[in-house]
Structures are given as structure tokens and as C-alpha cells.
Scaffold this motif. Structure first.
Motif, PDB file in Angstrom:
ATOM      1  N   ASP A 199      44.995  46.956   2.039  1.00 42.35           N
ATOM      2  CA  ASP A 199      45.753  47.060   2.226  1.00 42.35           C
ATOM      3  C   ASP A 199      47.351  46.972   2.815  1.00 42.35           C
ATOM      4  O   ASP A 199      48.091  46.214   2.339  1.00 42.35           O
ATOM      5  N   ASP A 245      49.579  47.526   4.617  1.00 42.89           N
ATOM      6  CA  ASP A 245      50.338  47.026   4.947  1.00 42.89           C
ATOM      7  C   ASP A 245      50.805  46.013   5.717  1.00 42.89           C
ATOM      8  O   ASP A 245      51.313  45.237   6.273  1.00 42.89           O
ATOM      9  N   SER A 246      50.196  45.033   4.671  1.00 46.37           N
ATOM     10  CA  SER A 246      49.637  43.650   4.121  1.00 46.37           C
ATOM     11  C   SER A 246      50.888  42.589   4.188  1.00 46.37           C
ATOM     12  O   SER A 246      51.771  43.293   2.770  1.00 46.37           O
ATOM     13  N   ASP A 247      51.305  41.460   4.009  1.00 45.43           N
ATOM     14  CA  ASP A 247      52.614  41.059   4.155  1.00 45.43           C
ATOM     15  C   ASP A 247      52.361  40.130   2.163  1.00 45.43           C
ATOM     16  O   ASP A 247      51.563  39.982   2.478  1.00 45.43           O
ATOM     17  N   PRO A 248      53.491  41.030   1.207  1.00 41.40           N
ATOM     18  CA  PRO A 248      52.696  40.552   0.247  1.00 41.40           C
ATOM     19  C   PRO A 248      53.362  38.856  -0.398  1.00 41.40           C
ATOM     20  O   PRO A 248      52.582  37.828  -1.131  1.00 41.40           O
ATOM     21  N   ASP A 280      45.284  37.751   1.510  1.00 40.96           N
ATOM     22  CA  ASP A 280      45.708  39.061   1.490  1.00 40.96           C
ATOM     23  C   ASP A 280      46.564  39.335   0.901  1.00 40.96           C
ATOM     24  O   ASP A 280      46.190  40.630   0.042  1.00 40.96           O
ATOM     25  N   GLY A 281      48.007  39.725   1.149  1.00 46.87           N
ATOM     26  CA  GLY A 281      48.466  40.668   0.630  1.00 46.87           C
ATOM     27  C   GLY A 281      48.818  40.628  -0.712  1.00 46.87           C
ATOM     28  O   GLY A 281      49.211  41.189  -1.522  1.00 46.87           O
ATOM     29  N   LYS A 282      48.678  39.063  -0.897  1.00 47.46           N
ATOM     30  CA  LYS A 282      48.582  39.011  -2.369  1.00 47.46           C
ATOM     31  C   LYS A 282      47.432  39.620  -3.021  1.00 47.46           C
ATOM     32  O   LYS A 282      47.573  40.169  -4.754  1.00 47.46           O
ATOM     33  N   SER A 325      46.485  42.956  -2.028  1.00 43.07           N
ATOM     34  CA  SER A 325      46.903  44.266  -2.129  1.00 43.07           C
ATOM     35  C   SER A 325      47.960  44.482  -3.681  1.00 43.07           C
ATOM     36  O   SER A 325      48.183  44.892  -3.985  1.00 43.07           O
TER      37      SER A 325
END
Length: 878
Positions: free
Chosen positions: A274, A276-279, A283-285, A287
Motif C-alpha cells: 500500500d 499510501d500507508s503510514d510507516p 500495515d505501513g510497516k 509496505s
């Protein structure tokens, strides 16, 4: 516009401006001690900026593989966290060496971006160097005036020394620069904040796209600037960022440079990327991990293709660190417990091999090396998890010390961020301050050990080219053209000297540098202890300078060492030919080290070389030696012609248009090293060892010439001594076999006696147990070895319930303690054998550990065994 088309368009544009396209230099640098990796497009042209070499054209263009993971330019920890930093990246560049300057560089950059690529002028900003008072430099007015004629003044930004004065390192070529920045934010975002205010502010959509460096100065060791002999242009445009702009994306990772890899990672790991995910969320981690793996795969693959394998030192350590970072991101956030990164090599090769064919030719090697590194590090992670569990079990205050965490990191290779993550999940804290302090101590030790301080060159003869005459003679009359002092923690004070001509071969191509001496007319001698190459300079290293450095000297190479080294170097060529003939043409040289005493040869091969194959290889080389093949040398032959004639070129080596080809019979290679005039000069070739150094890489170590003679002499002497020991038996081999058979029988008899002894001892010890709090306790000194103690403890524990057994013995002058605790007691009473032996170990001046139910400690003080046993009950029961 696809990435391949973008790259080609750039090169074609500058070809139309009379630039010559040159290939990318290898990413791993071999002849510049100031750099480990190519970190900028200008690295391979450094000698031209300094006036130490002449380019084949005053105008060049290329795409250069770069790596920024160490030293001043280090982006590693940012990679994956944002969308525009990378470890390995391509730098598109155009170069002028004393030809055009600021006007052409600026106009052509603007023409290419806005007219050829069609970038909207309204999203571009430019920056100009504002000056630096400490260097006595004013504003770059010339560049400002040139830009003012092209863009509105409100789009010209004054940049400070950090942003607009480019320097490769603490010393070397440098100069003011003009950067071109692009603002690809949405109209709504632009209405809120001007792009001008976000330039060089680390905004992911307002980024530098092209840097035009006007190389005018050389930074000296004392920090001062001197003008270069000529003015040059050095430009660098980030290929990945350019693709982002031209493909209308907001992230480099959303371009076709990365999307094929990302899709393959998603498929293999069953995860979803993703963009646009927040790292900072789960979920962002995921990505972030996918970005890290896609980026790091490229860096590692290109490094291996260029000849640099992962290892524990130098450039190899950096490559291993990059790969391990990718593995641990997959392990932690993608839940990958099996190797998988190696499977991505196929996709990378298909995607980029048209521009970089080495990815295809070296694909099997890259795949095998990455797979083995993954397997190894995943085992390390498993081991580290067990060790961390033991650390947690022995931590009482919910905070693990920095010292323990550093031990896991330094000794076992367990990543500190993974340690912190696991501790937090289990409610424990990490002493980060303590860890950082331990890490800094290690860095300080390493820096102190490798610290080298080089002064500026003292120029005696300006613009004097250096000529190597060492192929034809070992002596030459020379004059010193420049020198400098170098101080290192390891070697102390040394001097580096350059001559107008030299017979000394500099270290390179795996061959060590020559040694010898300089002799003045009055007989004074200065010894040359090594010879190295730095860019185009051959540097002679001495412990002191001659008294009168401006006179003429006689330079003399150590002839005996040169002859031995030449024999070993020629032997590597014959060895290479032998391996390809016997094992197959898949064999490629992957490194060598040629000393006067021995040779080392690394090569690609998928299996252990059998004893029969090694014998064939030896026989093949020695047959070529007996043939007395004469050296056929072609100097100045074109690279293309040499390859056409069948010469072998090594991957990872940088070759010019004209090369030197060496032929002995059917063996023909491109090589700059020194060789014998006839293979008979080698005398004999003997393999000493063969083994693996990495996945798909084997190593042969061998000797020739005098070393081979000494080897056979020592073997003969040893055989004579063996015969004496065997009382001059007529058949020594049969006599040794008989002794071995007798020894085997005696060992069996001893084992039987020891078992009987242990059996009797067990019966005696059963009567000596004490009752302590409903536990059977025994502390006793016994006459057994370590294996016997362990067997006895487990047998007693299997026959008697709820026991604690502490045994001590002296064996081979060393003390040994063991502790066995029934597993029921470990669970019910929370007793721990490891803690017991660690406490008792101090009495024998040692230590140890193990599992909660069985542990051992070794020490150097056998006299402390009885005292340890006397305190055992107190240690166990308190």
C-alpha cells in the motif's frame, strides 16, 4: 515513457551534443583507497579532474551504478522509510573536462528537461551557491545570471555550502553547484505552501532531480581550497527520480523501475503493498519492508555481479549488512521464515539486463550467494531468539542491559531493532543508552585501528605523467615528481612517493605490489616497502624520504620476489584454463591473490572439487609447465579485438579501450600483471587446499617455484622421520595401518573399562545422596571426563526422582563442574543449573552455562574444585 526509454533518451540527447557514451564503472572501487564504493557518477573520472589522467574525450555521458551506504554519503537507514532514498541508484550524467562550462551545462539541462522530456517549467525550481565566507568564496554570480535569463527570479533559490557546494569527501575535487528541483504536489497543496519554501526540506514530493556541479577546486588536507588545473562540469541526475516525474508518480517505488519487483514480493510473501500507508502502523510497516527488500536486492545483486561477495570485512561486510537488513525486515514484518529474496533475481535480471548485461551473465552466482546468505542469517536469527530468551529469563528488573544486547548484536549478529521489538512485546525494556555506549566504544576502537591521515601532495614537477616500465626492466633511473606524508595508527609515519617513470608494479589485479629500493649517486639507500595504485598514480611507500629528493635515483625492484610472484601469477592463468577445461566453461575467476610465496584463486563452481578432479587440474597445469610455453604479450590491443581473439575478461574489472592481453598456449586473458617469460620458469605447481568461501564460490590455494621445492623437501624430511619411528619398515603405509588397527582395539578396551568403572561408581554414588528439603542432593569429585560426567548424571537422574547432582573433575589440567537438576524440580522449584554453575565457576576461575536442567562450567584452577563442591549446597538451596 518507460524507464528504458528514459535512459536511452538521455544518452542520445548528449550524444547529439558531441558527448561520447562510456559504460558504467563497477560499483565496488578497487584502486582508490579513499572510497569503498562508487557513490557518485564522477568517481571514475576523479583522475581527470585532478589532472592525473587524460580522458578519451573532453565530453562524456553515461549512466553510473552508485551505492551510498557508508561514510559521508550514507542513506541506508532512510531507505524504505520514505519514497525517494535508495542504497543503489543510477546517476545519469554529462561531463566536460576543460571544455564547456556553466553556460552550456545550464542551457542543455533546461533544454532536455523542458523540451525533450516535456517537464512543466512551472514545477521546477533552481538553486545557486550563495557563497561561503570561511572558504573565501562569494556568491556564484555567473550561474545566477545564466538562470535569470531562463527562469523567473522567484524560482531561483540561494543555497548554502551544505546544499550547493559539492564535495566528494574531506579531500578532493569540489565546486559550487546548481540544483534543479521539482515540485510534483497537487494544486491544492501548492496553494497552501509555496514549493520554494520546501526545497531541500526533505519533502517527498519536492525533490532535487539534477545537480550541476562546476568543478573548480581541490580541497586540501588542511581544509583550504586550491584551483584545479582546468574547469570541469560534473552533472548527476537521479534516474529513479526522473522516472517518477516523467511517469506521473508520487514515489520512485511506483515507477516501472520497482513495480515488477514489488509485485513479485507480494506474490511470494502473500502480502499487499500500500503505497499510501503510514510507516508507523502495522500495515505501513509491511509496505516499508517491501520497499526495503526491493531496494536492497538491487544493491546486493549489482555488487555481486561486480565481483564483491558478502563477507565479514570491508566492502563485503557492507554488502552483507544491506542483505541482512532486507532479510530481517522480511522476517519481522512479512513473516518470512524461509529464504525467498533470491527468487527475485530472475525478475531483476529480466527487467534491467538490457542496460546491465552482467545481471544475466552472473544470474546463477547472484542467486546462489543470496540464497546461502539468507539461510545462514535465518539460522542466526533462530539462534539469537534462543539466546534472547535466555537473557530475558535471567533478567529480574524488566530491563535488559545494553551490554547484553550489544553481545547479541556483536557476537551473534542479532539485530538490535529486533531485540528492542521482542523485548517490548514481552514487557521488557532495553537499555538503549548502554547499548549505544558499547557500540560507540567498538566504533572508536575500529576507527583508531584504521585511522589514516594523508597530507597534501608536494609537487616537484607539475603535469609530469608517470610511465610504468616494469614489464621490460627491474631497474630504472627515476626522478621524484611528488611526495606526501601519511600517518596511520597501524603503520605509523610513512611517505608516499611518485616517480616520472617506475619499474615497480603496483598492487592490482590480485597481485601484490613490488618491493625494492632507491639508490642515490652517493650510495644512500631508501627501501620501498610496498607499491600501490591510487587512480592513475603509482605510489611507492617508504619509511623515510631520500636526503636530496630533487636528484636522480636508481630504482631497483627486488628481483627474487618479482620472479616468484610472476611464477604464481602465470600459474593462476594456467589454473583458470585447467578448471574451465576439466570442470566446465561455467567456471569464472572471482578473485585472486598472488604473493611471492603462494597463490589463491577463487572461482565459480557449484560443487566441491573432488580429489580426482584436483589431481587432473594439477596434472593439466604441470603439463603446460613442462611444455615450456613462451609468453605472448599484446600491449595496446583494442578491447574488442582481444575479446574477438578469445581473451577472457573478468567481471567487476574496469577495462579501457586499449588493453594488455597475455597468452600462454591456449590460455589468453586480459591482464596487467607480471608474468614469467616461459612456463618452465614456474618449475612445478602444487595445490595445497581447496574449499568453499561462499555459495557457488570455491577457493584453491597453491604454490610454485621455490615454495614448491621447499614443500617437497619438507615432505621428504617428514617421511624420513616417519620411517625412523616405524623402525625403517619396508612398507610404511602397511605399518601405519597396523598401528591404527591396534589403536582402535585398545580404544575399545578402554571404553569398556571406563563403562565398567562408571557403572561401579554409579552404585557407590547412589549411597551418598543427602536429603535436603525433600530433594536428593549430591556434590562429589569424580575421576571421569566430560562425556562420562554427563552420562553418569543423566543415568542417576533417570533412576532417582527429584535430584540435584553437582560433580567436579580435573581433566587435562583443567577444572570441570557440572550440575544436573530433575526437570520436575526446574518447573516446581524454579531451580536453574546454568545459574548454579555460573556461581560455582568463580571457584575454578572460569564460567559456563547451559540449560536449566543441565549445565557445565570450565576453569583453569583445578585446585578450586573441592571448594566449589563445598559451597554447592548453599548455592543451590540458599
Amino acid at each position: 515513457m518507460k524507464s528504458q526509454e528514459i535512459r536511452n533518451t538521455f544518452l542520445e540527447f548528449f550524444t547529439s551534443k558531441q558527448h561520447t557514451i562510456v559504460p558504467s564503472a563497477p560499483m565496488v572501487i578497487k584502486d582508490d583507497p579513499t572510497l569503498m564504493f562508487t557513490n557518485a557518477g564522477m568517481n571514475q573520472f576523479k583522475e581527470y579532474f585532478l589532472g592525473n589522467g587524460i580522458p578519451k574525450s573532453n565530453r562524456l555521458t553515461d549512466t553510473q551504478k552508485c551505492l551510498r551506504v557508508s561514510g559521508k554519503h550514507n542513506d541506508l537507514e532512510e531507505v524504505g522509510m520514505d519514497t525517494y532514498h535508495h542504497t543503489m541508484f543510477e546517476m545519469l550524467g554529462n561531463w566536460s573536462f576543460g571544455d564547456y562550462f556553466k553556460k552550456e551545462a545550464i542551457h542543455w539541462a533546461w533544454e532536455l528537461l523542458t523540451e525533450v522530456f516535456g517537464v512543466d517549467k512551472d514545477i521546477l525550481y533552481v538553486s545557486v551557491f550563495e557563497g561561503a565566507e570561511e572558504d573565501g568564496l562569494g556568491m556564484d554570480q555567473e550561474a545566477y545570471d545564466l538562470w535569470k535569463a531562463i527562469v523567473p527570479e522567484d524560482r531561483i533559490i540561494m543555497g548554502n555550502k551544505k546544499d550547493n557546494f559539492w564535495e566528494m569527501g574531506d579531500q578532493g575535487p569540489c565546486g559550487p553547484c546548481s540544483e534543479i528541483h521539482v515540485d510534483i504536489r497537487s494544486a491544492e497543496e501548492k496553494a497552501k505552501v509555496s514549493g520554494r519554501d520546501l526545497v531541500n526540506a526533505d519533502h517527498p514530493q519536492v525533490v532535487e532531480i539534477w545537480n550541476l556541479v562546476f568543478m573548480q577546486f581541490n580541497r586540501k588536507a588542511d581544509g583550504s581550497l586550491e584551483k584545479l588545473p582546468a574547469q570541469h562540469v560534473d552533472t548527476g541526475m537521479g534516474f529513479e527520480r526522473l522516472c517518477m516525474v516523467l511517469q506521473g508518480q508520487k514515489s520512485n517505488y511506483d515507477t516501472d523501475v520497482f513495480t515488477p519487483l514489488i509485485r513479485e514480493i507480494e506474490t511470494i510473501t502473500n502480502t499487499t503493498y500500500d503505497k499510501d500507508s503510514d510507516p508507523n502502523v502495522t500495515d505501513g510497516k509491511v509496505s516499508v519492508a517491501i520497499r526495503v527488500i526491493a531496494d536492497h536486492l538491487r544493491a546486493v545483486s549489482f555488487s555481486i555481479a561486480d565481483g564483491q561477495l558478502p563477507s565479514n570485512t570491508g566492502a563485503g561486510y557492507v554488502i552483507r549488512r544491506i542483505l541482512r537488513r532486507a532479510i530481517r525486515y522480511g522476517f519481522t514484518f512479512l513473516n518470512t521464515k524461509e529464504p525467498f529474496i533470491y527468487k527475485l533475481v530472475e525478475t531483476l535480471s529480466a527487467q534491467m539486463s538490457s542496460a546491465f548485461p552482467e545481471l544475466t551473465s552472473q544470474k546463477n552466482l547472484i542467486t546462489n550467494v543470496i540464497r546461502e546468505e539468507e539461510q545462514s542469517f535465518l539460522r542466526t536469527l533462530d539462534q539469537g531468539l534462543s539466546l534472547l530468551d535466555a537473557v530475558i529469563a535471567n533478567t529480574k528488573d524488566q530491563k535488559v542491559s545494553g551490554e547484553k544486547a550489544f553481545e547479541l548484536y556483536d557476537t551473534y549478529g542479532f539485530p538490535i531493532d529486533l531485540t528492542a521489538l521482542i523485548l517490548s512485546e514481552q514487557g521488557y525494556a532495553l537499555d538503549e543508552v548502554g547499548f549505544t555506549a558499547e557500540l560507540q566504544k567498538q566504533k572508536d576502537r575500529s576507527r583508531a585501528a584504521s585511522k589514516v591521515s594523508a597530507g597534501d601532495w608536494n609537487i616537484l614537477q607539475a603535469n609530469q605523467s608517470e610511465i610504468f616500465v616494469g614489464y621490460d626492466t627491474l631497474t630504472s633511473d627515476v626522478q621524484i615528481t611528488r611526495y606526501r606524508k601519511v600517518e596511520s595508527q597501524k603503520d605509523g609515519e610513512l611517505y608516499q612517493i611518485v616517480f616520472d617513470q617506475t619499474p615497480f608494479y603496483p598492487e592490482g589485479g590480485g597481485q601484490v605490489g613490488d618491493k625494492g629500493y632507491l639508490e642515490a649517486a652517493n650510495g644512500d639507500v631508501v627501501y620501498i616497502i610496498d607499491t600501490k595504485k591510487e587512480n592513475n598514480l603509482i605510489i611507492h611507500i617508504t619509511k623515510n624520504l631520500p636526503n636530496n629528493i630533487e636528484t636522480t635515483f636508481k630504482a631497483v625492484v627486488d628481483a627474487k620476489q618479482r620472479a616468484r610472484t610472476a611464477a604464481n601469477h602465470t600459474a593462476t592463468h594456467l589454473l583458470h584454463q585447467a578448471l574451465r577445461s576439466i570442470l566446465g566453461t561455467h567456471v569464472e575467476q572471482k578473485g585472486s591473490m598472488v604473493h611471492s610465496g603462494n597463490l589463491r584463486f577463487d572461482f565459480s563452481h557449484f560443487a566441491k572439487v573432488t580429489a580426482e578432479e584436483l589431481k587432473e587440474v594439477e596434472d593439466f597445469v604441470n603439463a603446460r609447465i613442462r611444455e615450456g610455453l613462451s609468453l605472448e604479450e599484446q600491449r595496446g590491443i583494442s578491447y574488442d579485438q582481444a575479446i574477438k581473439e578469445g581473451a577472457i575478461a573478468l567481471f567487476g574489472e574496469k577495462y579501457g579501450d586499449d588493453v594488455r592481453a597475455i597468452r600462454f598456449g591456449e590460455s589468453m586473458e586480459l591482464c596487467g600483471g607480471t608474468h614469467v617469460q616461459n612456463t618452465s620458469n614456474i618449475w612445478h605447481f602444487k595445490i595445497i587446499s581447496e574449499g568453499a568461501v561462499a555459495a557457488g564460490i570455491r577457493r584453491i590455494e597453491a604454490i610454485t617455484n621455490d615454495a614448491a621445492k621447499e614443500y617437497f623437501t619438507s615432505q621428504s624430511d617428514a617421511f624420513t622421520e616417519v620411517k625412523k619411528v616405524l623402525k625403517n619398515a619396508k612398507d610404511p603405509v602397511k605399518a601405519i595401518s597396523t598401528l591404527q588397527e591396534e589403536n582402535t582395539q585398545l580404544k575399545k578396551q578402554i571404553e569398556t573399562l571406563l563403562k565398567d568403572k562408571a557403572k561401579n561408581l554409579k552404585s557407590e554414588l547412589k549411597l551418598e545422596f543427602q536429603d535436603v528439603d525433600e530433594i536428593k542432593f549430591l556434590a562429589k569429585a569424580v575421576d571421569l571426563d566430560a562425556a562420562g560426567i554427563k552420562d553418569l548424571s543423566f543415568e542417576l537422574g533417570g533412576e532417582i526422582e527429584d535430584v540435584v547432582i553437582v560433580l567436579g573433575t580435573e581433566h587435562g589440567g583443567k577444572a570441570l563442574l557440572s550440575c544436573y537438576i530433575s526437570k520436575t524440580l526446574v518447573e516446581k522449584k524454579e531451580l536453574n543449573a546454568g545459574k548454579v554453575v555460573r556461581e560455582l565457576g568463580r571457584y575454578i576461575q572460569g564460567g559456563g552455562g547451559g540449560q536449566p536442567f543441565f549445565a557445565t562450567a570450565g576453569g583453569k584452577n583445578p585446585e578450586g574444585i573441592n571448594e566449589a563442591l563445598q559451597h554447592a549446597k548453599q548455592v543451590v538451596f540458599g
